[in-house]
Design an enzyme around this catalytic site. Sequence first.
Site, PDB file in Angstrom:
ATOM      1  N   ASP A  53     -13.648 -40.877  -1.230  1.00 51.03           N
ATOM      2  CA  ASP A  53     -12.296 -40.775  -1.755  1.00 51.03           C
ATOM      3  C   ASP A  53     -11.394 -41.354  -0.679  1.00 51.03           C
ATOM      4  O   ASP A  53     -11.686 -41.236   0.510  1.00 51.03           O
ATOM      5  CB  ASP A  53     -11.940 -39.315  -2.040  1.00 51.03           C
ATOM      6  CG  ASP A  53     -10.555 -39.176  -2.627  1.00 51.03           C
ATOM      7  OD1 ASP A  53     -10.130 -40.074  -3.385  1.00 51.03           O
ATOM      8  OD2 ASP A  53      -9.891 -38.177  -2.329  1.00 51.03           O
ATOM      9  N   ASP A  55      -7.515 -41.253  -0.344  1.00 53.36           N
ATOM     10  CA  ASP A  55      -6.395 -40.438   0.137  1.00 53.36           C
ATOM     11  C   ASP A  55      -6.885 -39.108   0.685  1.00 53.36           C
ATOM     12  O   ASP A  55      -7.532 -38.334  -0.009  1.00 53.36           O
ATOM     13  CB  ASP A  55      -5.394 -40.178  -0.991  1.00 53.36           C
ATOM     14  CG  ASP A  55      -4.679 -41.441  -1.418  1.00 53.36           C
ATOM     15  OD1 ASP A  55      -4.244 -42.186  -0.542  1.00 53.36           O
ATOM     16  OD2 ASP A  55      -4.569 -41.679  -2.634  1.00 53.36           O
TER      17      ASP A  55
END
Length: 103
Positions: A53, A55
């Site tokens: 992922d 962010d």
Amino acid sequence: TESIRYESEMEMKKVTDVLFHSLQLQPSPLLIQTNDELTSYMSSNQIQNYLFDCDGVLYRGNDSLPSASLAIQSLLNSGKQVYFVTNNAASTRMELKQKLERV
């Protein structure tokens, strides 16, 4: 930077506790915190593909998180496939690509 890492670890622990304990799933997700742990883990398994992922894992805002680049480079140097995922709809693919290149 240390406080960002601590916040991320605490959030992962909360998710793990709720998800895995309520569903009684085992084993719990593995939290790799150092490059040595990553190297050891990579050499002890057959996993070829890794998802990150973006962010909060690789960067927060415009700041890359500690060891993100080193971890990705270690995986690539070991012949692993690395993929990036995000639910951030505010940036175009080109903007995300440029941000990842800075990590």
